[in-house]
Design an enzyme around this catalytic site. Structure first.
Site, PDB file in Angstrom:
ATOM      1  N   SER A 141     -97.477  51.696  17.835  1.00 14.27           N
ATOM      2  CA  SER A 141     -97.957  51.024  19.049  1.00 14.27           C
ATOM      3  C   SER A 141     -98.809  52.013  19.818  1.00 14.27           C
ATOM      4  O   SER A 141     -98.672  53.235  19.653  1.00 14.27           O
ATOM      5  CB  SER A 141     -96.770  50.613  19.919  1.00 14.27           C
ATOM      6  N   TYR A 154     -88.595  51.816  23.502  1.00  9.54           N
ATOM      7  CA  TYR A 154     -89.598  51.359  22.525  1.00  9.54           C
ATOM      8  C   TYR A 154     -90.648  52.457  22.296  1.00  9.54           C
ATOM      9  O   TYR A 154     -90.946  52.819  21.159  1.00  9.54           O
ATOM     10  CB  TYR A 154     -90.246  50.092  23.071  1.00  9.54           C
TER      11      TYR A 154
HETATM   12  N1  LIG Z   1     -97.558  42.260  19.213  1.00 10.14           N
HETATM   13  C1  LIG Z   1     -97.887  43.368  19.831  1.00 10.14           C
HETATM   14  O1  LIG Z   1     -98.487  43.336  20.918  1.00 10.14           O
HETATM   15  C2  LIG Z   1     -97.583  44.701  19.207  1.00 10.14           C
HETATM   16  C3  LIG Z   1     -98.220  45.826  19.749  1.00 10.14           C
HETATM   17  C4  LIG Z   1     -97.940  47.063  19.201  1.00 10.14           C
HETATM   18  C5  LIG Z   1     -97.070  47.184  18.143  1.00 10.14           C
HETATM   19  N2  LIG Z   1     -96.464  46.075  17.622  1.00 10.14           N
HETATM   20  C6  LIG Z   1     -95.533  46.251  16.509  1.00 10.14           C
HETATM   21  O2  LIG Z   1     -95.869  45.355  15.473  1.00 10.14           O
HETATM   22  C7  LIG Z   1     -94.732  45.126  14.663  1.00 10.14           C
HETATM   23  C8  LIG Z   1     -94.607  43.631  14.376  1.00 10.14           C
HETATM   24  O3  LIG Z   1     -94.327  42.947  15.582  1.00 10.14           O
HETATM   25  P1  LIG Z   1     -94.932  41.513  15.968  1.00 10.14           P
HETATM   26  O4  LIG Z   1     -95.827  41.720  17.107  1.00 10.14           O
HETATM   27  O5  LIG Z   1     -95.411  40.828  14.765  1.00 10.14           O
HETATM   28  O6  LIG Z   1     -93.611  40.819  16.566  1.00 10.14           O
HETATM   29  P2  LIG Z   1     -92.630  39.692  15.990  1.00 10.14           P
HETATM   30  O7  LIG Z   1     -93.400  38.451  15.768  1.00 10.14           O
HETATM   31  O8  LIG Z   1     -91.488  39.673  16.932  1.00 10.14           O
HETATM   32  O9  LIG Z   1     -92.191  40.253  14.566  1.00 10.14           O
HETATM   33  C9  LIG Z   1     -91.209  41.232  14.392  1.00 10.14           C
HETATM   34  C10 LIG Z   1     -90.736  41.232  12.960  1.00 10.14           C
HETATM   35  O10 LIG Z   1     -89.752  42.249  12.782  1.00 10.14           O
HETATM   36  C11 LIG Z   1     -88.644  41.697  12.074  1.00 10.14           C
HETATM   37  N3  LIG Z   1     -87.403  42.373  12.444  1.00 10.14           N
HETATM   38  C12 LIG Z   1     -86.861  42.503  13.679  1.00 10.14           C
HETATM   39  N4  LIG Z   1     -85.678  43.120  13.598  1.00 10.14           N
HETATM   40  C13 LIG Z   1     -85.451  43.379  12.282  1.00 10.14           C
HETATM   41  C14 LIG Z   1     -84.393  43.985  11.559  1.00 10.14           C
HETATM   42  N5  LIG Z   1     -83.276  44.441  12.159  1.00 10.14           N
HETATM   43  N6  LIG Z   1     -84.504  44.095  10.215  1.00 10.14           N
HETATM   44  C15 LIG Z   1     -85.589  43.620   9.576  1.00 10.14           C
HETATM   45  N7  LIG Z   1     -86.625  43.034  10.198  1.00 10.14           N
HETATM   46  C16 LIG Z   1     -86.547  42.909  11.541  1.00 10.14           C
HETATM   47  C17 LIG Z   1     -88.622  40.224  12.480  1.00 10.14           C
HETATM   48  O11 LIG Z   1     -88.050  39.431  11.444  1.00 10.14           O
HETATM   49  P3  LIG Z   1     -86.574  38.795  11.418  1.00 10.14           P
HETATM   50  O12 LIG Z   1     -86.268  38.313  12.794  1.00 10.14           O
HETATM   51  O13 LIG Z   1     -86.713  37.719  10.389  1.00 10.14           O
HETATM   52  O14 LIG Z   1     -85.699  39.902  10.956  1.00 10.14           O
HETATM   53  C18 LIG Z   1     -90.111  39.902  12.558  1.00 10.14           C
HETATM   54  O15 LIG Z   1     -90.603  39.518  11.305  1.00 10.14           O
HETATM   55  C19 LIG Z   1     -93.539  45.716  15.429  1.00 10.14           C
HETATM   56  O16 LIG Z   1     -93.172  46.954  14.859  1.00 10.14           O
HETATM   57  C20 LIG Z   1     -94.087  45.913  16.818  1.00 10.14           C
HETATM   58  O17 LIG Z   1     -93.438  46.962  17.503  1.00 10.14           O
HETATM   59  C21 LIG Z   1     -96.708  44.835  18.139  1.00 10.14           C
END
Ligand SMILES: NC(=O)c1ccc[n+]([C@@H]2O[C@H](COP(=O)([O-])OP(=O)(O)OC[C@H]3O[C@@H](n4cnc5c(N)ncnc54)[C@H](OP(=O)(O)O)[C@@H]3O)[C@@H](O)[C@H]2O)c1
Length: 270
Positions: A141, A154
């Site tokens: 991030s 985080y």
């Molecule tokens: N969206 C943003 O603005 C943003 C910005 C910077 C970084 N990121 C990073 O991008 C990555 C993806 O996030 P996203 O934005 O796509 O959010 P999201 O839609 O909430 O997706 C998060 C994913 O992580 C999985 N997950 C959560 N806990 C888990 C666990 N204990 N074991 C295995 N899988 C797990 C969830 O799947 P299940 O619930 O099926 O397990 C889901 O597929 C994250 O690392 C996040 O920190 C996002």
């Protein structure tokens, strides 16, 4: 990795957001995929809609259970014989001030975002080295590059990933190991809905920052370009995110002054 055609890509967090979109784009490019996260039904639904479901393995995995990783890795290698790219994407966020955050929340964020990712990487690494190399992409991030309000746990977990994977690369690049650290700003996904409050419950709230973030297809397209071109690190976002990172490095006093004035759930103003 100039092209993803016939490459074996293991995606964590594939059930939604960035991971799901990465699966869609990679499948169109002809990659063979392993889809992991906890929600098996969502993964199966995703698989059935992909370009070539026959070359997709759904492998449910909880990052808080590293004792299951050896068996998962064995399954992947018995089906595909290799992993070219481990797309370490799964993670959760947090929205709570330090003073309101129970230590169990700090531990949970580290357990999933940091230790889970590191443990899966270590479970795959020996086979990658044996095969002559492989690539680890890691979605961190922009707050893995600087601290920010209501994201202390985080931000810490994402900073830790930069330290681990940079060290891994320094130790092993001569043995064919590549890394791409991906540091996005706000992207339109459910991340803030799933983010934990100070007591460890999902907030269920969509941040303004998230709503106005980059569309997920555009963000993933940039991520895949960076991986294909073996970039070591990429900031995904607009001017504000990129400027924020530079400001912190070159004018830290000004960075801290500006960051302290931000509404931590509002639009990023740099
Ligand atoms: N969206 C943003 O603005 C943003 C910005 C910077 C970084 N990121 C990073 O991008 C990555 C993806 O996030 P996203 O934005 O796509 O959010 P999201 O839609 O909430 O997706 C998060 C994913 O992580 C999985 N997950 C959560 N806990 C888990 C666990 N204990 N074991 C295995 N899988 C797990 C969830 O799947 P299940 O619930 O099926 O397990 C889901 O597929 C994250 O690392 C996040 O920190 C996002």
């Amino acid at each position: 990795m100039k092209s993803f055609k016939d490459k074996v890509v293991w995606i964590t967090g594939a059930s939604s957001g960035i991971g799901k979109e990465a699966a869609i784009q990679l499948s169109k490019m002809g990659a063979k995929l392993i889809l992991s996260s906890r929600k098996e039904k969502e993964l199966n639904d995703l698989k059935s809609g992909l370009s070539n479901p026959a070359s997709v393995l759904v492998l449910p995995l909880d990052l808080t259970h590293p004792e299951t990783f050896a068996e998962a890795v064995a399954k992947v290698y018995s089906q595909f014989g290799k992993v070219d790219l481990l797309f370490n994407n799964a993670g959760i966020s947090q929205r709570s001030y330090v003073v309101d955050t129970d230590i169990s929340v700090d531990r949970k964020l580290m357990e999933i975002n940091y230790f889970g990712t590191v443990a899966l990487t270590k479970a795959v690494l020996p086979r990658m080295l044996k095969a002559g190399g492989g690539h680890f992409a890691v979605v961190t991030s922009v707050v893995g590059k600087f601290g920010f309000g209501v994201r202390s746990a985080y931000s810490a977990s994402k900073h830790a990933l930069h330290g681990f994977f940079e060290s891994l690369y320094i130790e092993l690049n001569k043995q064919g190991i590549e890394i791409t650290l991906i540091a996005p700003g706000p992207i339109q996904t459910d991340i803030s809905l799933n983010a934990l409050d100070g007591s460890g419950k999902p907030t269920g709230e969509m941040d303004d920052m998230q709503k106005k973030g980059m569309p997920v297809d555009m963000a993933v397209n940039e991520m895949l370009h960076a991986i294909a071109n073996k970039k070591k690190e990429i900031i995904i976002g607009g001017f504000k995110e990129k400027f924020g990172v530079k400001l912190k490095s070159f004018w830290p006093k000004l960075f801290f002054k500006m960051a302290s004035k931000q509404n931590p759930r509002g639009e990023l103003k740099m």
